[in-house]
Design an enzyme around this catalytic site. Structure first.
Site, PDB file in Angstrom:
ATOM      1  N   HIS A 195     -26.676  -5.622   7.665  1.00 40.94           N
ATOM      2  CA  HIS A 195     -27.890  -4.938   8.115  1.00 40.94           C
ATOM      3  C   HIS A 195     -28.130  -5.216   9.597  1.00 40.94           C
ATOM      4  O   HIS A 195     -28.333  -4.280  10.395  1.00 40.94           O
ATOM      5  CB  HIS A 195     -29.077  -5.425   7.280  1.00 40.94           C
ATOM      6  CG  HIS A 195     -30.392  -4.821   7.659  1.00 40.94           C
ATOM      7  ND1 HIS A 195     -30.954  -3.766   6.986  1.00 40.94           N
ATOM      8  CD2 HIS A 195     -31.280  -5.134   8.646  1.00 40.94           C
ATOM      9  CE1 HIS A 195     -32.111  -3.446   7.534  1.00 40.94           C
ATOM     10  NE2 HIS A 195     -32.339  -4.271   8.548  1.00 40.94           N
ATOM     11  N   GLU A 196     -28.106  -6.481   9.976  1.00 39.33           N
ATOM     12  CA  GLU A 196     -28.375  -6.829  11.374  1.00 39.33           C
ATOM     13  C   GLU A 196     -27.257  -6.356  12.297  1.00 39.33           C
ATOM     14  O   GLU A 196     -27.498  -6.054  13.478  1.00 39.33           O
ATOM     15  CB  GLU A 196     -28.598  -8.338  11.513  1.00 39.33           C
ATOM     16  CG  GLU A 196     -29.726  -8.917  10.665  1.00 39.33           C
ATOM     17  CD  GLU A 196     -31.073  -8.247  10.879  1.00 39.33           C
ATOM     18  OE1 GLU A 196     -31.286  -7.658  11.954  1.00 39.33           O
ATOM     19  OE2 GLU A 196     -31.917  -8.310   9.961  1.00 39.33           O
ATOM     20  N   HIS A 198     -28.155  -2.945  13.489  1.00 44.01           N
ATOM     21  CA  HIS A 198     -29.055  -3.030  14.639  1.00 44.01           C
ATOM     22  C   HIS A 198     -28.262  -3.349  15.911  1.00 44.01           C
ATOM     23  O   HIS A 198     -28.485  -2.756  16.971  1.00 44.01           O
ATOM     24  CB  HIS A 198     -30.080  -4.146  14.408  1.00 44.01           C
ATOM     25  CG  HIS A 198     -31.216  -3.783  13.514  1.00 44.01           C
ATOM     26  ND1 HIS A 198     -32.028  -2.692  13.722  1.00 44.01           N
ATOM     27  CD2 HIS A 198     -31.704  -4.401  12.405  1.00 44.01           C
ATOM     28  CE1 HIS A 198     -32.965  -2.647  12.779  1.00 44.01           C
ATOM     29  NE2 HIS A 198     -32.780  -3.675  11.970  1.00 44.01           N
ATOM     30  N   GLU A 230     -33.995   1.182  12.588  1.00 45.97           N
ATOM     31  CA  GLU A 230     -33.778   0.839  11.179  1.00 45.97           C
ATOM     32  C   GLU A 230     -32.805   1.807  10.516  1.00 45.97           C
ATOM     33  O   GLU A 230     -32.120   1.440   9.558  1.00 45.97           O
ATOM     34  CB  GLU A 230     -35.103   0.808  10.421  1.00 45.97           C
ATOM     35  CG  GLU A 230     -36.053  -0.306  10.836  1.00 45.97           C
ATOM     36  CD  GLU A 230     -35.488  -1.698  10.616  1.00 45.97           C
ATOM     37  OE1 GLU A 230     -34.521  -1.850   9.838  1.00 45.97           O
ATOM     38  OE2 GLU A 230     -36.010  -2.646  11.234  1.00 45.97           O
TER      39      GLU A 230
END
EC number: 3.4.17.19
Length: 496
Positions: free
Chosen positions: A260-261, A264, A290
């Site tokens: 997930h990160e 980003h 996001e």
């Protein structure tokens, strides 16, 4: 030229913000506990310096003069983004900015120990101060912008988005999401599932995470991975700082957090290089941000083609076991089970967590509820949306998120907006490039090239609706997200 003077001024501001981002990362990862008060003072001073940079009395004349200069389209957009940041900064007095920074640093630091202790009573007075200051800021912004108090804060994270539009969006989700959750659980109830058997040593999890980050194209010359109480991506485009947290009994938590990160981070690393030190070269909105993390975590990492690549990595780091077969991993990573923790939620129940937070933070800022009412309201909505209770369980209820500790009200809707945008991007990518199965299996860099071309390289040069319409052929559309969930979770196979 006045535009040149403005560019130089905003580049100086970028350097100050760079220092603040790294100090904030250090505060969350490396700083000894005893350093927090001094760090809070330092960060509040830096926040005031940034604020003063944006309130420089020369800016008004520079903006007026630059508006008369002959600028090409990109420089005109850059000027508009600088003007927007300047406008926002003039809405709050410096003493309020300093007070908010101090209160946020103190509340966030205390939260790290109060949450594990389930200490709502200890947290409440700190949170009340943050909420009080946030309401003051919202009132000042609302009066100047002609918006509601909550919409004035939402504007910071999703420029142009309004709560009326969110209400319509969430009302639509409420009309079909509960039924979808039930149908998926009924379908999965009799499906065989083996749970990975630990323990999974932290160092081995870290090594796996770094290998997956490399597979996903993360540039380690311009970023790193560390540990914090709450996973986040910070720093700046040239120096991106990722964090995760490890549980030696659960190999999924840290790995999906890292993926997930990394989404980003890839967005940050892919922003237009020549604009990075100006507002035009920064992320368009938190919903777009996001969308990149959720594209990586949900659209990409939970696809069977990616899981087929992940299975041998798990075996290499932790040894072979039946649970690591690709078919079982696919069922494992798409299991739908309502739970208390947002960051551990599956793709189908996740929007329910966001609707709960949206309703609460909107009412907190608008003065329709008080901080002391938070645990009871949280439990009511958790039972309504997910059938779970958090009575007396503050650490897994209203204390679980870091966002409100520093006054980040208006951020939470970005997660559901991001999930919808991510589904739209995946649909558009497949229409243009072919099935994701093929792209992930043999042409993974093509996925990142599409994102670079359609999302990353534009920074803030396009407004969000324009960016999404240009990339996906349509504006924000929850119907695409619904179709994605139905296809993935209600098809005869694990995936369509």
């Amino acid at each position: 030229m006045s535009y040149t003077a403005l560019s130089q001024h905003f580049e100086q501001l970028h350097h100050l913000q760079h220092l603040g981002a790294i100090c904030g990362w250090d505060q969350a990862t490396m700083m000894p506990a005893g350093g927090n008060e001094a760090r809070a003072e330092a960060l509040s001073t830096l926040a005031v310096l940034c604020h003063q940079q944006l309130q420089d009395p020369r800016l008004s004349d520079w903006f007026d003069a630059a508006g008369q200069e002959s600028l090409d389209r990109e420089h005109s957009v850059s000027l508009a983004e600088m003007r927007r940041q300047w406008r926002d900064a003039t809405l709050l007095p410096a003493d309020l900015v300093r007070a908010m920074s101090l209160a946020g640093s103190r509340c966030e630091h205390a939260w790290r120990s109060l949450r594990p202790a389930n200490d709502w009573a200890g947290y409440l007075p700190l949170f009340e101060e943050v909420l009080n200051l946030s309401r003051q800021a919202a009132s000042a912004r609302a009066e100047a912008l002609g918006l509601s108090r909550y919409d004035s804060l939402l504007e910071q994270y999703e420029p142009g988005m309004r709560s009326a539009r969110l209400d319509t969006l969430f009302d639509d989700l409420k009309s079909w999401l509960p039924g979808l959750i039930t149908r998926v659980q009924d379908k999965q109830r009799d499906e065989p599932l083996l749970l990975p058997q630990g323990p999974f040593a932290t160092e081995q999890q870290r090594a796996l995470g770094l290998e997956v980050m490399a597979l996903l194209g993360f540039d380690f010359e311009h970023g790193r991975l560390d540990v914090s109480a709450h996973p986040f991506c910070g720093g700046v485009s040239e120096d991106v700082r990722l964090t995760t947290r490890y549980n030696e009994q659960d190999v999924a938590q840290a790995l999906m957090g890292i993926i997930h990160e990394t989404g980003h981070a890839r967005y940050e690393q892919g922003l237009p290089g020549r604009w990075r030190r100006l507002p035009a070269g920064q992320a368009r909105s938190m919903g777009v941000h996001e969308s990149q993390s959720l594209f990586f975590e949900m659209q990409l990492a939970r696809h069977p083609a990616f899981i087929a690549r992940l299975a041998p990595l798990l075996e290499r780091h932790f040894g072979a076991q039946p649970a690591f077969s690709p078919d079982n991993l696919a069922r494992f990573y798409t299991r739908v089970t309502p739970g208390l923790i947002r960051v551990d939620a599956d793709e189908v129940t996740y929007p329910a967590h966001i609707m709960l937070r949206y309703e609460i933070e909107r009412d907190l800022i608008e003065g329709k509820m008080e901080a002391r009412d938070l645990p009871e309201r949280w439990d009511q909505l958790m039972q309504r949306y997910l059938g779970l209770s958090t009575k007396g369980n503050y650490k897994d209820g209203c204390l679980q998120d870091i966002h409100w500790t520093d006054g980040s009200f208006g951020y939470f809707p970005s997660y559901t907006l991001g999930a919808i945008y991510a589904a739209q991007q995946a649909a558009a990518m497949q229409q243009q490039q072919g099935p994701l199965e093929q792209l992930i299996g043999t042409q993974l860099p093509t996925v990142f090239e599409w994102l670079q071309q359609h999302i990353w390289q534009h920074g803030s040069l396009l407004e969000t609706d324009h960016l999404i319409r240009q990339a996906c052929g349509q504006p924000l559309d929850a119907a695409v997200f619904r179709q994605h969930l139905q296809q993935r979770y209600l098809a005869d196979a694990v995936y369509a």
